[in-house]
Design an enzyme around this catalytic site. Structure first.
Site, PDB file in Angstrom:
ATOM      1  N   GLU A 136       0.840  -1.199   0.000  1.00 45.12           N
ATOM      2  CA  GLU A 136       0.000   0.000   0.000  1.00 45.12           C
ATOM      3  C   GLU A 136       0.875   1.249   0.000  1.00 45.12           C
ATOM      4  O   GLU A 136       2.012   1.221   0.480  1.00 45.12           O
ATOM      5  CB  GLU A 136      -0.930  -0.071   1.238  1.00 45.12           C
ATOM      6  CG  GLU A 136      -1.853   1.087   1.468  1.00 45.12           C
ATOM      7  CD  GLU A 136      -2.857   1.381   0.355  1.00 45.12           C
ATOM      8  OE1 GLU A 136      -2.425   1.622  -0.780  1.00 45.12           O
ATOM      9  OE2 GLU A 136      -4.066   1.416   0.652  1.00 45.12           O
ATOM     10  N   ASP A 137       0.330   2.317  -0.538  1.00 40.82           N
ATOM     11  CA  ASP A 137       1.109   3.562  -0.578  1.00 40.82           C
ATOM     12  C   ASP A 137       1.128   4.286   0.765  1.00 40.82           C
ATOM     13  O   ASP A 137       2.156   4.740   1.229  1.00 40.82           O
ATOM     14  CB  ASP A 137       0.605   4.489  -1.698  1.00 40.82           C
ATOM     15  CG  ASP A 137      -0.896   4.782  -1.624  1.00 40.82           C
ATOM     16  OD1 ASP A 137      -1.594   4.255  -0.724  1.00 40.82           O
ATOM     17  OD2 ASP A 137      -1.392   5.536  -2.478  1.00 40.82           O
ATOM     18  N   PHE A 150      -0.781  16.445   3.452  1.00 39.88           N
ATOM     19  CA  PHE A 150      -1.171  15.703   2.251  1.00 39.88           C
ATOM     20  C   PHE A 150       0.053  15.577   1.346  1.00 39.88           C
ATOM     21  O   PHE A 150       0.650  16.566   0.940  1.00 39.88           O
ATOM     22  CB  PHE A 150      -2.320  16.392   1.512  1.00 39.88           C
ATOM     23  CG  PHE A 150      -2.962  15.461   0.532  1.00 39.88           C
ATOM     24  CD1 PHE A 150      -3.882  14.506   0.960  1.00 39.88           C
ATOM     25  CD2 PHE A 150      -2.626  15.494  -0.818  1.00 39.88           C
ATOM     26  CE1 PHE A 150      -4.450  13.610   0.060  1.00 39.88           C
ATOM     27  CE2 PHE A 150      -3.194  14.606  -1.727  1.00 39.88           C
ATOM     28  CZ  PHE A 150      -4.109  13.662  -1.280  1.00 39.88           C
ATOM     29  N   ARG A 161       1.460  11.931  -9.652  1.00 39.98           N
ATOM     30  CA  ARG A 161       1.977  10.591  -9.339  1.00 39.98           C
ATOM     31  C   ARG A 161       3.411  10.408  -9.828  1.00 39.98           C
ATOM     32  O   ARG A 161       4.164   9.607  -9.287  1.00 39.98           O
ATOM     33  CB  ARG A 161       1.113   9.513 -10.013  1.00 39.98           C
ATOM     34  CG  ARG A 161      -0.287   9.388  -9.454  1.00 39.98           C
ATOM     35  CD  ARG A 161      -0.940   8.106  -9.969  1.00 39.98           C
ATOM     36  NE  ARG A 161      -2.383   8.100  -9.808  1.00 39.98           N
ATOM     37  CZ  ARG A 161      -3.037   7.766  -8.690  1.00 39.98           C
ATOM     38  NH1 ARG A 161      -2.359   7.397  -7.618  1.00 39.98           N
ATOM     39  NH2 ARG A 161      -4.349   7.795  -8.637  1.00 39.98           N
TER      40      ARG A 161
END
Ligand code: 5GP
Ligand code: MG
Length: 175
Positions: A99-100, A152, A165
């Site tokens: 998972e990121d 974030f 990304r």
């Protein structure tokens, strides 16, 4: 658009590279003889998974799963669905989920419960980043890349509205 002005580098590509190599060492010790299935959670984990598996020199399978997590913006919808299921059964297999980021924990705990029902021989979690300050559901992360602050982050696979990304560093998106 001057995209430079919007970011601060949190984790430089060299630091990520070094950490991924060390994680690969830890994962190798655990899985060398187990022929695991590594399941990447789309889309955010794709660069991490690609870098990680090229450091692993033992038999393994790769699969992907797609979940709905965040829609647009930077806050969790709190609702998770499987949108793209696994190709091959994982019953009796050693499964490592890639998972990121684990933020509230809602997404990954849903996925781990979902996979557990398929009766894998073992089920563990590797997360590139962990943002523990916002956790709502307890999550055991077996292999953690970095603990990150309550900001974030984007880059190295992580997006904001599908953008950024491709940034090679992990950056904080400033408001
Ligand atoms: P959770 O369900 O743990 O709150 O959220 C997990 C998902 O939310 C991650 O897989 C990721 O898609 C998204 N997410 C949470 N925090 C961040 C962040 O800081 N940056 C980005 N790009 N996505 C995040
Ligand atoms: Mg994700």
């Amino acid at each position: 658009m001057d995209i430079q002005a919007k970011f601060t580098v949190l984790l430089h590509r060299d630091e990520i590279d070094a950490r991924v190599r060390r994680l690969a060492g830890e994962i190798s010790r655990e899985y060398r003889t187990k022929h695991p299935v590594l399941i990447g959670v789309l889309k955010g984990s794709f660069i991490f998974l690609a870098d990680l598996i090229r450091q692993l020199d033992f038999p393994l399978d790769v699969d992907f799963i797609r979940l709905s997590s965040y829609g647009q913006g930077t806050t969790s919808a709190g609702e998770v669905r499987v949108e793209h299921a696994l190709r091959n059964p994982i019953k009796g297999r050693h499964v490592l989920v890639i998972e990121d980021i684990v933020d509230t924990g809602i997404t990954i705990s849903f996925l781990l419960n979902f996979l557990e029902k398929e009766q894998p021989a073992s089920l563990k979690l590797c997360a590139l980043t962990d943002k523990p300050s916002r956790r709502q559901v307890p999550v055991k992360i077996d292999f953690t890349g970095f603990t990150v602050p309550d900001k974030f982050i984007v880059g190295y696979g992580l997006d904001w509205n599908e953008q950024f990304r491709h940034l090679p560093d992990i950056c904080v998106l400033e408001d």
